[in-house]
Design a protein around this motif. Structure first.
Motif, PDB file in Angstrom:
ATOM      1  N   ARG A  31      35.304  -4.193   5.318  1.00 12.59           N
ATOM      2  CA  ARG A  31      36.510  -5.031   5.184  1.00 12.59           C
ATOM      3  C   ARG A  31      36.493  -6.141   6.231  1.00 12.59           C
ATOM      4  NH1 ARG A  31      42.434  -4.602   3.785  1.00 12.59           N
ATOM      5  NH2 ARG A  31      43.587  -5.452   5.542  1.00 12.59           N
ATOM      6  N   SER A  32      36.267  -5.756   7.499  1.00 15.41           N
ATOM      7  CA  SER A  32      36.236  -6.756   8.567  1.00 15.41           C
ATOM      8  C   SER A  32      35.532  -6.161   9.782  1.00 15.41           C
ATOM      9  CB  SER A  32      37.642  -7.216   8.952  1.00 15.41           C
ATOM     10  OG  SER A  32      38.406  -6.137   9.428  1.00 15.41           O
ATOM     11  N   MET A  48      38.312 -11.265  15.094  1.00 18.94           N
ATOM     12  CA  MET A  48      38.163 -10.561  13.831  1.00 18.94           C
ATOM     13  C   MET A  48      37.356 -11.451  12.892  1.00 18.94           C
ATOM     14  SD  MET A  48      40.931  -8.949  11.214  1.00 18.94           S
ATOM     15  CE  MET A  48      41.582 -10.475  10.605  1.00 18.94           C
ATOM     16  N   THR A  50      35.634 -11.830   9.001  1.00 16.98           N
ATOM     17  CA  THR A  50      35.635 -11.303   7.645  1.00 16.98           C
ATOM     18  C   THR A  50      34.633 -12.018   6.751  1.00 16.98           C
ATOM     19  OG1 THR A  50      37.428 -12.808   7.080  1.00 16.98           O
ATOM     20  CG2 THR A  50      38.041 -10.593   7.747  1.00 16.98           C
ATOM     21  N   SER A  51      34.287 -13.250   7.090  1.00 14.74           N
ATOM     22  CA  SER A  51      33.399 -14.045   6.229  1.00 14.74           C
ATOM     23  C   SER A  51      32.103 -14.369   6.947  1.00 14.74           C
ATOM     24  CB  SER A  51      34.084 -15.349   5.834  1.00 14.74           C
ATOM     25  OG  SER A  51      35.292 -15.081   5.176  1.00 14.74           O
ATOM     26  N   LYS A  67      26.976 -11.052   6.725  1.00 14.62           N
ATOM     27  CA  LYS A  67      27.244  -9.906   5.846  1.00 14.62           C
ATOM     28  C   LYS A  67      26.047  -9.526   4.995  1.00 14.62           C
ATOM     29  CE  LYS A  67      31.448  -9.858   3.899  1.00 14.62           C
ATOM     30  NZ  LYS A  67      32.692 -10.394   3.315  1.00 14.62           N
ATOM     31  N   SER A  72      26.603  -8.719  13.513  1.00 16.45           N
ATOM     32  CA  SER A  72      27.402  -9.752  14.157  1.00 16.45           C
ATOM     33  C   SER A  72      26.870  -9.931  15.572  1.00 16.45           C
ATOM     34  CB  SER A  72      28.875  -9.337  14.204  1.00 16.45           C
ATOM     35  OG  SER A  72      29.631 -10.253  14.958  1.00 16.45           O
ATOM     36  N   GLN A  94      37.146  -0.638   4.203  1.00 15.27           N
ATOM     37  CA  GLN A  94      38.097  -0.930   3.131  1.00 15.27           C
ATOM     38  C   GLN A  94      38.529   0.358   2.455  1.00 15.27           C
ATOM     39  OE1 GLN A  94      39.021  -4.143   2.159  1.00 15.27           O
ATOM     40  NE2 GLN A  94      40.415  -3.313   0.652  1.00 15.27           N
TER      41      GLN A  94
ATOM     42  N   PHE B 100      44.336  -9.993   6.041  1.00  5.03           N
ATOM     43  CA  PHE B 100      43.531  -9.213   6.959  1.00  5.03           C
ATOM     44  C   PHE B 100      44.207  -9.145   8.329  1.00  5.03           C
ATOM     45  CE2 PHE B 100      39.946  -8.132   4.521  1.00  5.03           C
ATOM     46  CZ  PHE B 100      39.783  -9.134   3.585  1.00  5.03           C
ATOM     47  N   ASP B 102      43.976  -6.669  10.694  1.00  2.00           N
ATOM     48  CA  ASP B 102      43.412  -5.407  11.140  1.00  2.00           C
ATOM     49  C   ASP B 102      43.433  -5.225  12.645  1.00  2.00           C
ATOM     50  OD1 ASP B 102      40.882  -5.572   8.573  1.00  2.00           O
ATOM     51  OD2 ASP B 102      42.862  -4.650   8.573  1.00  2.00           O
TER      52      ASP B 102
END
Lengths: 111, 115
Positions: A31-32, A48, A50-51, A67, A72, A94, B100, B102
């Protein structure tokens, strides 16, 4: 089993150096990804992600997510003694509502 | 807002004793977590809760119990303390929305030693 691995586990550099911390993951449903800095007490949030491919920056710190290759990096430029800390990477799963943490990288900046 | 508060800050227990670690958050977050952090290690999830009345096991639940009767409180119970439970315990909370969000907010931690 969901897994997050950080490297190196420990790093000692001189003030002014640039460092790169790594975080790779194998999880069922990504998810992240979060980066935290932990000094003496509780972890404090840094980024954070995510992409893929979008760099997040905050002062001398920056981070990016890949991803496709499942990793990272966290970069710190012109390091200062105040950057000495444990840096934690965590992946949010997720649907599972929880984080999986890596072991952390202990960064020591010598004057 | 005080954020996430934990008590006590430090505690020494004898083997076999029991105790409750308290955690309270005033941000109206639905999600709360308990982690333990052993020396030189990352955080391991013990239990978590997605709302009042709902709890679930994390990675290392053995030897612990939790309850979540209110949104604000998420106590962690050790029934029969063992030396392997010597660790620093962190409580955290987060609010999950459609986007998001989180980011987890951590309490200051409880350092527990079992002798």
């Amino acid at each position: 089993e969901d897994k997050v691995v950080q490297s190196p586990l420990s790093l000692v550099v001189h003030e002014g150096d640039t460092v790169t911390l790594n975080c790779s993951y194998e999880v069922t449903n990504f998810r992240s990804l979060l980066w935290y800095k932990q000094e003496k007490k509780a972890p404090t949030f840094l980024f954070m992600l995510t992409s893929s491919g979008i760099e997040k920056k905050s002062g001398r710190l920056s981070s990016i997510l890949d991803k496709k290759e499942l990793f990272s990096i966290l970069n710190i430029t012109a390091t200062q003694t105040g950057d000495s800390a444990i840096y934690l990477c965590a992946v949010v799963i997720q649907g599972a509502q929880k984080l999986v943490f890596g072991q952390g990288t202990r960064l020591t900046i010598n004057p | 807002n005080a954020g996430v508060t934990q008590t006590p800050k430090f505690r020494i227990l004898k083997i076999g004793q029991s105790m409750t670690l308290q955690c309270t958050q005033d941000m109206n977050h639905n999600y709360m977590y308990w982690y333990r952090q052993d020396p030189g290690m990352g955080l391991k999830l013990i239990y978590y809760s997605v709302g009042a009345g709902i709890t679930d096991k994390g990675e290392v639940p053995n030897g612990y119990n939790v309850s979540r009767s209110t949104t604000e409180d998420f106590p962690l119970r050790l029934e029969l303390a063992a030396p392997s439970q010597t660790s620093v315990y962190f409580c955290a909370s987060t609010e999950r929305l459609a986007g998001f969000t989180d980011t987890q907010y951590f309490g200051p931690g409880t350092r527990l030693t079992v002798l």
